[in-house]
Design a protein around this motif. Structure first.
Motif, PDB file in Angstrom:
ATOM      1  N   ARG A   1      37.496  37.677  34.895  1.00 45.04           N
ATOM      2  CA  ARG A   1      36.046  37.452  34.953  1.00 45.04           C
ATOM      3  C   ARG A   1      35.284  38.714  35.334  1.00 45.04           C
ATOM      4  O   ARG A   1      34.184  38.944  34.869  1.00 45.04           O
ATOM      5  N   SER A   2      35.885  39.526  36.203  1.00 48.28           N
ATOM      6  CA  SER A   2      35.257  40.782  36.617  1.00 48.28           C
ATOM      7  C   SER A   2      36.317  41.645  37.275  1.00 48.28           C
ATOM      8  O   SER A   2      37.374  41.157  37.689  1.00 48.28           O
ATOM      9  N   ALA A   3      36.027  42.953  37.384  1.00 49.43           N
ATOM     10  CA  ALA A   3      36.973  43.856  38.039  1.00 49.43           C
ATOM     11  C   ALA A   3      37.186  43.466  39.495  1.00 49.43           C
ATOM     12  O   ALA A   3      38.299  43.575  40.029  1.00 49.43           O
ATOM     13  N   ASP A   4      36.137  42.981  40.158  1.00 46.85           N
ATOM     14  CA  ASP A   4      36.230  42.627  41.571  1.00 46.85           C
ATOM     15  C   ASP A   4      37.159  41.439  41.814  1.00 46.85           C
ATOM     16  O   ASP A   4      37.826  41.365  42.853  1.00 46.85           O
ATOM     17  N   SER A   5      37.194  40.518  40.876  1.00 48.54           N
ATOM     18  CA  SER A   5      38.002  39.313  41.072  1.00 48.54           C
ATOM     19  C   SER A   5      39.353  39.368  40.361  1.00 48.54           C
ATOM     20  O   SER A   5      40.186  38.485  40.560  1.00 48.54           O
ATOM     21  N   ALA A   6      39.585  40.396  39.551  1.00 49.78           N
ATOM     22  CA  ALA A   6      40.791  40.430  38.720  1.00 49.78           C
ATOM     23  C   ALA A   6      42.072  40.426  39.541  1.00 49.78           C
ATOM     24  O   ALA A   6      43.022  39.706  39.215  1.00 49.78           O
ATOM     25  N   GLU A   7      42.121  41.224  40.616  1.00 46.92           N
ATOM     26  CA  GLU A   7      43.352  41.301  41.404  1.00 46.92           C
ATOM     27  C   GLU A   7      43.719  39.938  41.980  1.00 46.92           C
ATOM     28  O   GLU A   7      44.880  39.514  41.923  1.00 46.92           O
ATOM     29  N   GLY A   8      42.736  39.226  42.529  1.00 44.38           N
ATOM     30  CA  GLY A   8      43.004  37.897  43.071  1.00 44.38           C
ATOM     31  C   GLY A   8      43.449  36.922  42.000  1.00 44.38           C
ATOM     32  O   GLY A   8      44.362  36.114  42.229  1.00 44.38           O
ATOM     33  N   GLN A   9      42.817  36.980  40.829  1.00 41.57           N
ATOM     34  CA  GLN A   9      43.218  36.114  39.721  1.00 41.57           C
ATOM     35  C   GLN A   9      44.670  36.359  39.330  1.00 41.57           C
ATOM     36  O   GLN A   9      45.444  35.414  39.124  1.00 41.57           O
ATOM     37  N   VAL A  10      45.037  37.636  39.225  1.00 43.51           N
ATOM     38  CA  VAL A  10      46.393  37.989  38.791  1.00 43.51           C
ATOM     39  C   VAL A  10      47.413  37.600  39.847  1.00 43.51           C
ATOM     40  O   VAL A  10      48.484  37.056  39.536  1.00 43.51           O
ATOM     41  N   LEU A  11      47.113  37.852  41.113  1.00 44.24           N
ATOM     42  CA  LEU A  11      48.032  37.451  42.185  1.00 44.24           C
ATOM     43  C   LEU A  11      48.266  35.945  42.170  1.00 44.24           C
ATOM     44  O   LEU A  11      49.405  35.472  42.341  1.00 44.24           O
ATOM     45  N   GLN A  12      47.203  35.201  41.971  1.00 41.48           N
ATOM     46  CA  GLN A  12      47.324  33.744  41.925  1.00 41.48           C
ATOM     47  C   GLN A  12      48.187  33.304  40.752  1.00 41.48           C
ATOM     48  O   GLN A  12      49.054  32.419  40.897  1.00 41.48           O
ATOM     49  N   ALA A  13      47.999  33.915  39.605  1.00 37.34           N
ATOM     50  CA  ALA A  13      48.790  33.554  38.424  1.00 37.34           C
ATOM     51  C   ALA A  13      50.257  33.922  38.603  1.00 37.34           C
ATOM     52  O   ALA A  13      51.151  33.135  38.266  1.00 37.34           O
ATOM     53  N   LEU A  14      50.522  35.108  39.149  1.00 38.20           N
ATOM     54  CA  LEU A  14      51.899  35.550  39.316  1.00 38.20           C
ATOM     55  C   LEU A  14      52.659  34.699  40.333  1.00 38.20           C
ATOM     56  O   LEU A  14      53.885  34.567  40.256  1.00 38.20           O
ATOM     57  N   ALA A  15      51.929  34.116  41.291  1.00 44.06           N
ATOM     58  CA  ALA A  15      52.571  33.308  42.329  1.00 44.06           C
ATOM     59  C   ALA A  15      53.042  31.953  41.808  1.00 44.06           C
ATOM     60  O   ALA A  15      53.831  31.273  42.471  1.00 44.06           O
TER      61      ALA A  15
END
Length: 315
Positions: A39-53
């Motif tokens: 959705r945005s660069a600011d939220s991308a890391e959290g999105q990816v961490l959640q998906a990888l978990a």
């Protein structure tokens, strides 16, 4: 299972177009995957961490986007130990160039699915991880100007991402004023008057293929530094054509350094960028994080036997 991280807006919409091409190839080849749209660069890391978990069998995370999209997920991939794949769809695509990843979507996908990895360093600066370079001064101001411009969107729309940076150079040259800078490399301090820029590189190029540090290697555990100082505006303008081929390094107003840590302090506030993304205007402290990321690359096939192979996430 492959996780595809898609920035549909990168490259003026090239991210979404590239994803449609890649998705059709994945379906035709019956490759298991999940798609995540950032959705945005600011939220991308959290999105990816959640998906990888959500699962442990990720073979790789494959980014469809530009260097800025890759930058936004480096922390997540490092924390989870998941290899990075790249299908370039940005303006500059210097990460792809640095790892010899093809620019064509199908060829880039083939590279990712071969699962051959290189151990790559990361740069740590301003609390962020960076893969290509941390730049400050003139070239960072160019990036700030380009990213906020209308001509970047126009250039992306016609498939001429590098042209946007050339326009940005001319735009910035009119207003930028050089100043004194102190550069401390592995504890040794040097000062430069009338400094235009200081670039700390992990890969040879940024800005759409400008070879700022042509000798840089992503897995050597060292930072390569380019300082441009004492040049007139005319000399600086003449410098940029030589940067395309990396021939600027022996000019009298260019100093090249190398080390494991670099501190940069301009006499006046100057913008800094990492992978083309803003890092603020505070003095910089950059250190190398050796072999912090695995990258799917054709270069792995040519690496020394026993250091590469099929690479999987550590979970």
């Amino acid at each position: 299972m492959y996780l595809f991280i898609i920035n549909s807006r990168s490259g003026g919409g090239a991210g979404l177009r590239t994803w449609h091409t890649v998705q059709a190839l994945l379906e035709a080849r019956t490759v298991p995957y999940e798609a995540l749209f950032t959705r945005s660069a600011d939220s991308a890391e959290g999105q990816v961490l959640q998906a990888l978990a959500l699962r442990e069998d990720w073979r790789a995370a494959i980014v469809i986007g530009g260097d800025g999209t890759i930058h936004s997920v480096l922390g997540a991939l490092r924390r989870r130990g998941v290899p990075l794949g790249v299908i370039p769809a940005g303006s500059g695509n210097d990460t792809a160039r640095g790892f010899s990843i093809p620019l064509a979507p199908e060829a880039a996908l083939d590279t990712a699915l071969q699962e051959r990895c290189l151990e790559a360093d990361l740069l740590s600066a301003a609390g962020r991880l960076t893969l290509t370079a941390v730049a400050s001064g003139f070239d960072a101001q160019v990036a700030v100007n380009v990213n906020g411009s209308r001509y970047k969107r126009l250039c992306n729309a016609i498939g001429a991402g590098r042209l946007a940076y050339i326009i940005g150079i001319l735009h910035t040259l009119i207003t930028f004023k050089p100043c004194r800078v102190s550069v401390t490399c592995d504890g040794k301090e040097q000062s430069f008057d009338q400094a235009w820029l200081v670039s700390v590189c992990n890969l040879p190029s940024y800005g759409g293929g400008l070879l700022i540090c042509p000798q840089a290697e992503p897995g050597d555990g060292l930072l390569d530094v380019c300082v441009v100082h004492g040049a007139s505006r005319v000399q600086l303008l003449r410098l940029f054509p030589t940067v395309v081929k990396g021939r600027h390094t022996k000019l009298p107003y260019v100093t090249m350094l190398r080390g494991r840590s670099v501190a940069v302090r301009f006499a006046q506030p100057r913008h800094a960028i990492g992978d083309g993304e803003a890092l603020g205007t505070a003095p910089l402290s950059v250190r190398c994080e050796p072999e912090a990321l695995r990258v799917l690359s054709p270069l792995a096939a040519a690496a020394v036997a026993g250091t590469t192979g099929s690479c999987h996430a550590s979970g």
